[in-house]
Structure formats: structure tokens, C-alpha cells
Scaffold this motif. Structure first.
Motif, PDB file in Angstrom:
ATOM      1  N   PRO A  98       0.821  -1.207   0.000  1.00 27.81           N
ATOM      2  CA  PRO A  98       0.000   0.000   0.000  1.00 27.81           C
ATOM      3  C   PRO A  98       0.854   1.257   0.000  1.00 27.81           C
ATOM      4  CG  PRO A  98      -0.715  -1.518   1.704  1.00 27.81           C
ATOM      5  CD  PRO A  98       0.533  -2.087   1.126  1.00 27.81           C
ATOM      6  N   CYS A  99       0.482   2.194  -0.827  1.00 25.01           N
ATOM      7  CA  CYS A  99       1.255   3.428  -0.924  1.00 25.01           C
ATOM      8  C   CYS A  99       0.271   4.595  -1.078  1.00 25.01           C
ATOM      9  CB  CYS A  99       2.230   3.316  -2.089  1.00 25.01           C
ATOM     10  SG  CYS A  99       3.595   4.472  -1.940  1.00 25.01           S
ATOM     11  N   ASP A 100       0.756   5.763  -1.447  1.00 27.20           N
ATOM     12  CA  ASP A 100      -0.097   6.954  -1.509  1.00 27.20           C
ATOM     13  C   ASP A 100      -1.383   6.730  -2.292  1.00 27.20           C
ATOM     14  OD1 ASP A 100       1.691   8.400  -0.043  1.00 27.20           O
ATOM     15  OD2 ASP A 100       2.723   9.248  -1.780  1.00 27.20           O
ATOM     16  N   ASP A 101      -1.281   6.030  -3.404  1.00 26.12           N
ATOM     17  CA  ASP A 101      -2.469   5.800  -4.230  1.00 26.12           C
ATOM     18  C   ASP A 101      -3.485   4.918  -3.517  1.00 26.12           C
ATOM     19  OD1 ASP A 101      -0.371   4.028  -4.404  1.00 26.12           O
ATOM     20  OD2 ASP A 101      -0.928   3.268  -6.361  1.00 26.12           O
ATOM     21  N   SER A 102      -2.990   3.878  -2.831  1.00 22.61           N
ATOM     22  CA  SER A 102      -3.906   3.009  -2.077  1.00 22.61           C
ATOM     23  C   SER A 102      -4.588   3.808  -0.974  1.00 22.61           C
ATOM     24  CB  SER A 102      -3.144   1.854  -1.433  1.00 22.61           C
ATOM     25  OG  SER A 102      -2.034   1.471  -2.202  1.00 22.61           O
ATOM     26  N   PHE A 103      -3.778   4.636  -0.290  1.00 22.96           N
ATOM     27  CA  PHE A 103      -4.327   5.428   0.806  1.00 22.96           C
ATOM     28  C   PHE A 103      -5.358   6.422   0.282  1.00 22.96           C
ATOM     29  CE2 PHE A 103       0.157   4.833   2.632  1.00 22.96           C
ATOM     30  CZ  PHE A 103      -0.171   3.584   3.111  1.00 22.96           C
ATOM     31  N   ALA A 104      -5.075   7.005  -0.872  1.00 25.60           N
ATOM     32  CA  ALA A 104      -6.025   7.967  -1.451  1.00 25.60           C
ATOM     33  C   ALA A 104      -7.356   7.275  -1.745  1.00 25.60           C
ATOM     34  CB  ALA A 104      -5.449   8.576  -2.728  1.00 25.60           C
ATOM     35  N   LEU A 105      -7.286   6.043  -2.228  1.00 32.13           N
ATOM     36  CA  LEU A 105      -8.524   5.320  -2.547  1.00 32.13           C
ATOM     37  C   LEU A 105      -9.311   5.009  -1.278  1.00 32.13           C
ATOM     38  CD1 LEU A 105     -10.432   3.992  -4.521  1.00 32.13           C
ATOM     39  CD2 LEU A 105      -8.875   2.041  -4.694  1.00 32.13           C
ATOM     40  N   VAL A 106      -8.621   4.564  -0.245  1.00 33.72           N
ATOM     41  CA  VAL A 106      -9.321   4.282   1.015  1.00 33.72           C
ATOM     42  C   VAL A 106      -9.856   5.581   1.619  1.00 33.72           C
ATOM     43  CG1 VAL A 106      -9.040   3.431   3.383  1.00 33.72           C
ATOM     44  CG2 VAL A 106      -8.120   2.119   1.459  1.00 33.72           C
ATOM     45  N   ASP A 107      -9.091   6.648   1.496  1.00 30.88           N
ATOM     46  CA  ASP A 107      -9.589   7.943   1.968  1.00 30.88           C
ATOM     47  C   ASP A 107     -10.873   8.332   1.242  1.00 30.88           C
ATOM     48  OD1 ASP A 107      -7.500   8.147   3.687  1.00 30.88           O
ATOM     49  OD2 ASP A 107      -6.365   9.616   2.514  1.00 30.88           O
ATOM     50  N   ALA A 108     -10.913   8.048  -0.044  1.00 30.64           N
ATOM     51  CA  ALA A 108     -12.112   8.364  -0.821  1.00 30.64           C
ATOM     52  C   ALA A 108     -13.301   7.548  -0.313  1.00 30.64           C
ATOM     53  CB  ALA A 108     -11.871   8.084  -2.305  1.00 30.64           C
ATOM     54  N   LEU A 109     -13.055   6.293  -0.004  1.00 32.47           N
ATOM     55  CA  LEU A 109     -14.136   5.439   0.506  1.00 32.47           C
ATOM     56  C   LEU A 109     -14.606   5.951   1.866  1.00 32.47           C
ATOM     57  CD1 LEU A 109     -12.652   1.952  -0.480  1.00 32.47           C
ATOM     58  CD2 LEU A 109     -14.431   3.236  -1.674  1.00 32.47           C
ATOM     59  N   LEU A 110     -13.652   6.396   2.673  1.00 31.57           N
ATOM     60  CA  LEU A 110     -14.019   6.955   3.982  1.00 31.57           C
ATOM     61  C   LEU A 110     -14.783   8.264   3.813  1.00 31.57           C
ATOM     62  CD1 LEU A 110     -10.826   6.259   6.094  1.00 31.57           C
ATOM     63  CD2 LEU A 110     -13.134   5.437   6.601  1.00 31.57           C
ATOM     64  N   ALA A 111     -14.324   9.090   2.886  1.00 29.47           N
ATOM     65  CA  ALA A 111     -14.986  10.372   2.658  1.00 29.47           C
ATOM     66  C   ALA A 111     -16.420  10.154   2.177  1.00 29.47           C
ATOM     67  CB  ALA A 111     -14.201  11.184   1.635  1.00 29.47           C
ATOM     68  N   ASP A 112     -16.637   9.063   1.470  1.00 26.39           N
ATOM     69  CA  ASP A 112     -17.966   8.775   0.928  1.00 26.39           C
ATOM     70  C   ASP A 112     -18.695   7.716   1.761  1.00 26.39           C
ATOM     71  OD1 ASP A 112     -19.607   9.764  -1.084  1.00 26.39           O
ATOM     72  OD2 ASP A 112     -19.357   7.992  -2.342  1.00 26.39           O
ATOM     73  N   ARG A 113     -18.195   7.510   2.945  1.00 23.14           N
ATOM     74  CA  ARG A 113     -18.671   6.435   3.804  1.00 23.14           C
ATOM     75  C   ARG A 113     -20.188   6.492   4.061  1.00 23.14           C
ATOM     76  NH1 ARG A 113     -17.208   8.650   7.421  1.00 23.14           N
ATOM     77  NH2 ARG A 113     -19.104   9.046   8.566  1.00 23.14           N
ATOM     78  N   GLY A 114     -20.677   7.709   4.301  1.00 25.15           N
ATOM     79  CA  GLY A 114     -22.108   7.856   4.566  1.00 25.15           C
ATOM     80  C   GLY A 114     -22.930   7.340   3.397  1.00 25.15           C
ATOM     81  N   ASN A 115     -22.558   7.746   2.213  1.00 26.71           N
ATOM     82  CA  ASN A 115     -23.259   7.272   1.014  1.00 26.71           C
ATOM     83  C   ASN A 115     -23.124   5.761   0.859  1.00 26.71           C
ATOM     84  OD1 ASN A 115     -24.193   9.785   0.100  1.00 26.71           O
ATOM     85  ND2 ASN A 115     -22.223  10.244  -0.862  1.00 26.71           N
ATOM     86  N   LEU A 116     -21.934   5.261   1.127  1.00 26.12           N
ATOM     87  CA  LEU A 116     -21.696   3.818   0.969  1.00 26.12           C
ATOM     88  C   LEU A 116     -22.561   3.007   1.932  1.00 26.12           C
ATOM     89  CD1 LEU A 116     -17.827   3.736   0.454  1.00 26.12           C
ATOM     90  CD2 LEU A 116     -19.516   2.690  -1.071  1.00 26.12           C
ATOM     91  N   LEU A 117     -22.673   3.499   3.160  1.00 27.40           N
ATOM     92  CA  LEU A 117     -23.478   2.758   4.140  1.00 27.40           C
ATOM     93  C   LEU A 117     -24.946   2.777   3.749  1.00 27.40           C
ATOM     94  CD1 LEU A 117     -21.739   3.793   7.478  1.00 27.40           C
ATOM     95  CD2 LEU A 117     -21.678   1.553   6.381  1.00 27.40           C
ATOM     96  N   ASN A 118     -25.393   3.895   3.194  1.00 21.47           N
ATOM     97  CA  ASN A 118     -26.792   3.987   2.758  1.00 21.47           C
ATOM     98  C   ASN A 118     -27.056   3.224   1.470  1.00 21.47           C
ATOM     99  OD1 ASN A 118     -27.634   5.596   4.857  1.00 21.47           O
ATOM    100  ND2 ASN A 118     -27.020   7.491   3.815  1.00 21.47           N
ATOM    101  N   HIS A 119     -26.001   2.911   0.782  1.00 18.46           N
ATOM    102  CA  HIS A 119     -26.119   2.298  -0.536  1.00 18.46           C
ATOM    103  C   HIS A 119     -26.647   0.864  -0.441  1.00 18.46           C
ATOM    104  CE1 HIS A 119     -25.421   2.129  -4.757  1.00 18.46           C
ATOM    105  NE2 HIS A 119     -24.388   1.323  -4.732  1.00 18.46           N
ATOM    106  N   LYS A 120     -26.434   0.234   0.709  1.00 17.57           N
ATOM    107  CA  LYS A 120     -26.879  -1.148   0.934  1.00 17.57           C
ATOM    108  C   LYS A 120     -26.407  -2.054  -0.193  1.00 17.57           C
ATOM    109  CE  LYS A 120     -29.462   0.117   4.517  1.00 17.57           C
ATOM    110  NZ  LYS A 120     -28.764   0.144   5.788  1.00 17.57           N
ATOM    111  N   ALA A 121     -25.134  -2.002  -0.419  1.00 14.06           N
ATOM    112  CA  ALA A 121     -24.570  -2.830  -1.482  1.00 14.06           C
ATOM    113  C   ALA A 121     -24.754  -4.306  -1.152  1.00 14.06           C
ATOM    114  CB  ALA A 121     -23.086  -2.522  -1.641  1.00 14.06           C
TER     115      ALA A 121
END
Lengths: 325, 122
Positions: free
Chosen positions: A107-130
Motif C-alpha cells: 500500500p502506498c499513496d495511491d492506495s491510501f487515497a482510494l481508502v480515503d475516498a471510501l471513507l470520505a464517501d462512507r455515509g453514502n456507501l453505508l446507505n447504498h446497501k450494497a
């Protein structure tokens, strides 16, 4: 009911961590020092093996992930906590736990950026009921493990698939997932070959940190760790193979989160996806000394309501969208 | 590899038209408990190729699934439990998936199916 409680707990924890901040970040390396809440014990060793420092949002998301129960065993170069200064092989202690491999991208900066994006969008993701989520190109397993932890374990009825063309990466991912008590079905394959027919339209979330580094086309066909970064002309060769596959796999309400480099011409990628009917927005934008990364979220047009009312490319027109922060 | 994944994989060898279902050859497998979720099973049912699932389950000695199934059975808790067990709780550790048309074998090692093709198969 259990799920709702868990989700609430998650929300509460993340609120405390202050993750509910602006979606679009632009963190420069020279700002990395001013994080006032950086000095928890987990951050004593923030120097990565390559000598660069973690950015503020990296530290933030790492803390968030660790509070969610991620043990500090993966991404040893960045998350490693109790590192013995005299240790000649500083990664050793951690890798023994989860297994690393010289041919697997850590894991490097790019991996961290992707996880950060998932965290930033966490509310939407939880509501998404994937129901189904997938990572194409799982590498060490850092991102799919993080996603599984962010969305909660399988008690919420989410199932995960992940693929990698590199057999060593699938083994490391298996160990990373196992070490954190989450599960994903792992397939050793090129992109989603073998899954494409039967999984059509079933993925609610796909995450991709593609090989985006501009290289020669020859390098794209190499084996081992090279496949994790060699992106061919403009870093687009593999991305352009992945996009139509993602389009097939995504459900009508499916979302794609993808890491891109400025050199990949992300506006053109968005245009390609727009022709397939997708709107897009930048979730995380991050410039380091080496590269300028964007994590872009794509979803089918007409479903804008799930995106916090953000102005989207479809409503703004492409050029003006891409210029905004 | 769960039988769910077996149900979602098909032969990707160039020129193969009828690459599904892959014939399961399992030499070792384990059972792991997964939390039961009836809603998930009901929503998955239309996507599942039932004969492929029942056939794969039988290969590893789980013969509790009926040969055919229809949506009315989803009202039965007993049926759902068996469906759940077959779909999610059986993990094939070692074995192979065999293309029904070409006979190409895709190995499964340590629970991970290898669908990689040689250059002449793409």
C-alpha cells in the motif's frame, strides 16, 4: 437492527475522528506537519520507507481504519507502529503476520487515497446497501480489506469479490483479509475474465487502483509486481481495458471508485464513461511531489440524489466541472 | 472458493461457447459458518443457476439440495438454510474447475481458482 446499530457506532466513531470534512481534499506534502491530532501512539512512526511523510488525510484515514479494528499489520511501510529503530529489516515483524511478497505492491499513496475516498464517501456507501462489491486488482488486499471493514462484515449481507492477475497478490490478499476477520472471494484472473458473463449487472460497488503509470506497452505485459503499475501509453492501456468490464459488471445503481493520475487525462476518462451513461465527480484530489492523484467516483446518470447534492459533471458541463476544486 | 463463486465462473477460453457450468473437482474443502441472511438469499435466488449449485454441492457430498427449485420454495426456512449452507458455507480448498466444452482445467489452490489463460487461449 444489528446492522443499524453497527452503522450508528461507526458513524459515531468516525464523527469523533472528524472524518466528516470536505469531500474534496487537496493535500500538499508541505502541509503534512500541521495536523494537530497527529500524535497518537499509532503515529510515532510516520516515516515511510521511501522517506516521504504521510499526509494529513492519510493519517486521519489510518486512524479511522485502525479504530474500526484494522490491526496494524498491513501496509507495514506506512502503518507500522512499534518499529524497532535498530531493526535492520523494519518491515519484517509485520510481514510475518500477514505475509508480504517481493512481487506484490505494498500500500502506498495511491492506495491510501482510494481508502480515503471510501471513507470520505462512507455515509453514502453505508446507505447504498450494497449486496456485491468488487475490487479489480487487489494487490496486497489493503483496499478490499478496508472496504469490507468500512461497510461492516458479512452480517450486513454484503459479499465481496476480488481479482488479481498476479498469483502472489491473491495469496497476500487472502492473508490480509483473514488477519482482519473479513472475507472476499478471490479469483486469480485478468481483470474479471471468467466472471464477466455471470456477474453482469450485479456489482453495486467496484473499486479500482489500476496500473496507471505511463510506461512502454511492453511493460504492460510483464509479470510480477510490474503489472501493478505499468499502465502503457499515458498510463491508459489497462484502464481502457478495465472501463468496459466495469460497465458490464456494475448494477444499475452501481458505483465505481477509481484512482487516476493527472497524466492519464482523467477528463477524457470521464468523457469515455459519460458516453456509457455515467456521471462522475472527484472524491479525493491529492498532489504529492511525485504525482497528482485523483480518485473519481462514477455512477449512472439520473441517480444524482445519492451523492449529497454535489454538482456533477452532467449538470455542469464537463469543462467547468473539471476545473472546479 | 465458495460455491457462490463456482456459480459465477465460466470458462473464458477463446472460442468456447458453452463454458458454464464448470465441472467441479474438489479434493479438499472446509465448512465455515456464515451468518444467515434470508433477504440476501431471496434476492440471489434468481441469479443462481440451480442445477449448477445442486450439482456442485453433490460433488462434495452435500446432497440436501433438491435437483430443481422454484421461487415458491423461498418461503421455506428449511430450504433457505440448505441454500445458504451450499452457497456460502462450503469452501473448496483444493481441486479444479473443468471447462465443459474444451476440457481445460482451471486449478483451485488454497481456495483460489486460477482463471489465467495462456497466450494462445486468449
Amino acid at each position: 437492527m444489528v446492522q443499524e446499530e453497527e452503522a450508528e457506532k461507526l458513524e459515531e466513531r468516525l464523527r469523533k475522528l472528524g472524518v466528516d470534512e470536505p469531500m474534496v481534499e487537496d493535500v500538499k506534502e508541505d502541509e503534512a506537519d500541521d495536523d494537530d491530532d497527529a500524535d497518537t501512539e499509532g503515529d510515532k512512526e510516520t516515516i515511510a520507507n521511501d522517506g516521504s511523510k504521510q499526509s494529513r488525510s492519510e493519517q486521519k484515514s489510518h486512524k479511522a481504519i485502525m479504530k474500526l479494528g484494522l490491526k496494524p499489520v498491513i501496509g507495514a511501510s506506512r502503518i507500522n507502529i512499534e518499529r524497532n529503530k535498530n531493526d535492520m529489516f523494519p518491515r519484517g515483524a509485520d510481514i510475518r503476520l500477514v505475509s508480504g511478497h517481493p512481487e506484490v505492491y505494498e500500500p502506498c499513496d495511491d492506495s491510501f487515497a482510494l481508502v480515503d475516498a471510501l471513507l470520505a464517501d462512507r455515509g453514502n456507501l453505508l446507505n447504498h446497501k450494497a449486496r456485491f462489491c468488487m475490487e479489480i486488482g487487489c494487490g496486497s488486499g489493503y483496499v478490499i480489506t478496508s472496504l469490507a471493514i468500512i461497510l461492516g462484515k458479512e452480517n450486513s449481507g454484503v459479499h465481496y469479490f476480488t481479482s488479481d492477475i498476479n498469483p502472489d497478490a491473491t495469496r497476500v490478499t487472502q492473508k490480509t483479509l483473514f488477519a482482519h476477520g473479513v472475507h472476499a472471494e478471490i479469483i486469480n484472473t485478468n481483470i474479471a475474465s471468467g466472471l464477466q458473463k455471470r456477474l453482469v449487472g450485479m456489482m453495486d460497488v467496484i473499486v479500482v487502483n489500476p496500473p496507471y503509470v505511463p510506461t512502454s506497452e511492453e511493460e504492460v505485459n510483464c509479470k510480477g509486481i510490474t503489472v501493478s503499475w505499468a499502465g502503457g501509453h499515458n498510463g491508459r492501456t489497462v484502464i481502457d481495458r478495465i472501463l468496459p468490464v466495469v460497465d458490464e459488471l456494475l448494477s444499475d445503481r452501481g458505483w465505481l471508485y477509481m484512482v487516476t493520475l493527472k497524466a492519464n487525462n482523467p477528463s477524457q476518462i470521464c468523457l469515455v464513461m459519460r458516453k456509457k451513461g455515467y456521471a462522475s465527480r472527484i472524491v479525493v484530489q491529492r498532489s504529492t511531489e511525485e504525482e497528482s492523484l485523483l480518485v473519481i467516483k462514477f455512477w449512472r446518470e439520473g441517480l444524482d440524489d445519492v451523492n449529497d447534492g454535489n454538482i456533477t459533471s452532467s449538470s455542469l458541463g464537463f469543462g467547468s466541472w473539471f476545473g472546479r476544486k | 472458493m465458495r460455491l457462490l463463486t463456482h456459480n459465477m465462473l465460466s470458462s473464458n477460453v477463446k472460442g468456447v461457447v458453452n463454458g458454464f457450468p464448470l465441472r467441479l473437482e474438489a479434493s479438499s474443502w472446509v465448512e465455515k459458518e456464515v451468518e444467515f441472511n434470508a433477504d440476501f438469499l431471496r434476492s440471489m435466488f434468481p441469479k443462481i443457476d440451480w442445477p449448477a449449485l445442486a450439482g456442485a454441492a453433490q460433488k462434495i457430498g452435500y446432497a440436501a439440495l433438491p435437483d430443481t427449485a422454484d421461487a415458491t420454495m423461498l418461503e421455506s426456512e428449511d430450504f433457505l438454510k440448505k441454500f445458504h449452507h451450499a452457497l456460502l458455507e462450503i469452501h473448496v480448498e483444493e481441486g479444479a474447475l473443468v471447462c465443459p466444452e474444451s476440457g481445460r482445467r482451471f486449478p483451485i489452490n488454497k481456495g483460489i481458482p486460477n482463471m489465467l489463460l495462456n497466450e494462445d487461449e486468449v
